[in-house]
Design a protein around this motif. Structure first.
Motif, short mmCIF file in Angstrom:
data_model
loop_
_atom_site.label_atom_id
_atom_site.label_comp_id
_atom_site.label_asym_id
_atom_site.label_seq_id
_atom_site.Cartn_x
_atom_site.Cartn_y
_atom_site.Cartn_z
N LYS A 194 -3.63 6.08 9.54
CA LYS A 194 -3.86 5.79 8.30
C LYS A 194 -4.19 6.50 7.09
CE LYS A 194 -6.44 2.63 6.16
NZ LYS A 194 -6.92 1.71 4.90
N ILE A 247 1.08 4.86 6.20
CA ILE A 247 0.95 3.88 7.40
C ILE A 247 1.54 4.26 8.46
CG2 ILE A 247 -0.25 1.58 7.24
CD1 ILE A 247 -0.56 1.50 4.48
N GLU A 295 -3.62 12.73 0.48
CA GLU A 295 -4.67 13.59 2.04
C GLU A 295 -3.24 14.93 1.53
OE1 GLU A 295 -6.82 13.66 4.01
OE2 GLU A 295 -7.45 11.43 4.24
N MET A 329 1.26 -1.12 -0.11
CA MET A 329 0.00 0.16 -0.19
C MET A 329 0.57 1.32 0.34
SD MET A 329 -2.74 -1.12 2.11
CE MET A 329 -3.80 0.17 2.60
N ALA A 330 2.17 1.38 0.45
CA ALA A 330 2.76 1.95 0.91
C ALA A 330 2.96 2.53 -0.38
CB ALA A 330 3.86 2.00 1.96
N ALA A 365 -3.89 8.38 3.34
CA ALA A 365 -4.76 8.01 1.68
C ALA A 365 -3.11 8.64 0.63
CB ALA A 365 -6.35 8.86 1.29
N PRO A 366 -3.38 8.50 -0.40
CA PRO A 366 -2.42 9.06 -1.35
C PRO A 366 -2.92 10.06 -1.71
CG PRO A 366 -3.17 7.16 -2.12
CD PRO A 366 -4.01 6.93 -1.20
N LYS A 413 2.21 2.31 -3.43
CA LYS A 413 0.82 3.22 -4.06
C LYS A 413 -0.06 4.70 -3.26
CE LYS A 413 -1.15 -1.27 -5.02
NZ LYS A 413 -3.01 -2.34 -4.95
N TYR A 468 -0.09 5.51 0.24
CA TYR A 468 -0.29 5.52 1.26
C TYR A 468 0.50 5.64 2.60
CZ TYR A 468 -5.23 3.53 -1.10
OH TYR A 468 -6.48 3.49 -0.90
#
Length: 329
Positions: free
Chosen positions: A297, A261, A302, A254-255, A299-300, A257, A259
């Motif tokens: 967390k 976290i 933010e 996810m990172a 989102a991308p 992409k 994100y």
């Protein structure tokens, strides 16, 4: 200006670090290349002024050996001037003193000119890179990756990292893929993994997602570890200690992409990451937030404004954003 900063980062990456013979040979080739000689001279001047070493007869002997073995010769109008003799001495100092008897025992020779490429990712950005062997690298904010532009003349695929990057390595059993940092060497065996080694931080981390890697320590008794998927090795620069963790690999995917976290991290760790991600500087009272751990967390998409408002809602942070400065009250 960008060229000057690139030269500066190359010196910072190599000078004083315990790299391999091949790594130092690569640096020597880069140093004697004709391009950017003015900028290189400026950095040598800075190294000379900052050097605490003593120039002696042994230094000059090592310099002569270095020139003979790598062909380094800084000449102006056919003559090596007094200033450049001074620079030559500091080159010998910072290459020989950290490498022991390397220059007298060197066995590796680069038979073809080697061009070193560099990717620097400033704070607030991330970038993806495809290496000459088709390995893919996701380079995180505030990171520098240096690598040869051609692996064909080399026995290994060795790259040099300060910062954080994730690697998806193309398999080639004849040429191991090795990531060099100041504290760890990470050798991949056809795999996906992340290495985090920011200058100034207390720990270096290697985290494996797929395949296997061999992590070797550069200090102490030269210990090495084989990691399995979901293993994370954390090396302490302060005491040389090693801690092994089991992590959720989905978080690393996810990172990549975009994100952000945080799981059980200190306020300081969270702030350092936010500074890199958004290219901002935080001002806060460290003692006020020193004992708590945080889980959140983002989102991308933010923005820093979104992030601070979320932290305000979650933990009651009061803040002011003034351009690139974030003041936490």
């Amino acid at each position: 200006m960008e060229t000057h900063e690139s030269i500066k980062r190359m010196f910072q990456l190599y000078v004083g670090k315990h790299f391999t013979r091949m790594g130092r040979a690569i640096f020597g080739k880069w140093l004697r290349a004709q391009q950017d000689q003015v900028e290189k001279e400026e950095m040598l001047q800075q190294c000379w002024e900052a050097s605490e070493g003593e120039i002696s007869a042994d230094t000059w002997n090592e310099w002569n050996r270095l020139q003979e073995q790598l062909g380094i010769s800084f000449k102006r109008n056919g003559r090596l001037g007094v200033r450049w003799m001074r620079y030559a001495a500091v080159i010998a100092l910072f290459l020989v003193t950290v490498g022991g008897t390397y220059w007298t025992a060197v066995q590796y020779t680069l038979h073809q000119p080697t061009v070193m490429s560099e990717m620097f990712v400033p704070y607030g950005e991330t970038r993806e890179l495809v290496l000459p062997d088709n390995s893919r690298v996701w380079v995180n904010a505030g990171s520098t990756l240096v690598y040869p532009s051609d692996f064909s003349q080399m026995d290994s695929r060795t790259v040099y990292l300060t910062g954080e990057a994730s690697f998806h390595v193309s398999k080639n059993k004849k040429k191991p893929f090795i990531v060099k940092t100041a504290g760890l060497d990470v050798q991949a065996l056809g795999t996906v993994f992340t290495v985090k080694s920011y200058a100034g931080e207390d720990f270096t981390e290697a985290t494996l997602e797929e395949g296997s890697v061999k992590v070797s320590l550069k200090e102490g008794d030269n210990r090495s570890y084989i990691l399995e998927p979901s293993d994370q090795l954390v090396y302490s620069h302060a005491d040389g200690g090693v801690r092994m963790n089991r992590v959720d690999i989905a978080l690393y995917k996810m990172a990549r992409k975009g994100y952000l976290i945080f799981e059980n991290v200190s306020f300081e760790q969270m702030i350092l990451t936010l500074e890199k991600k958004y290219g901002v500087t935080f001002q806060y009272n460290a003692t006020r937030y020193g004992n708590d751990l945080y889980n959140v967390k983002f989102a991308p998409d933010e923005t820093i404004e979104n992030v601070m408002e979320i932290l305000h809602q979650l933990i009651g942070i009061q803040y002011i954003i003034n351009e690139k400065n974030v003041i936490v009250k």
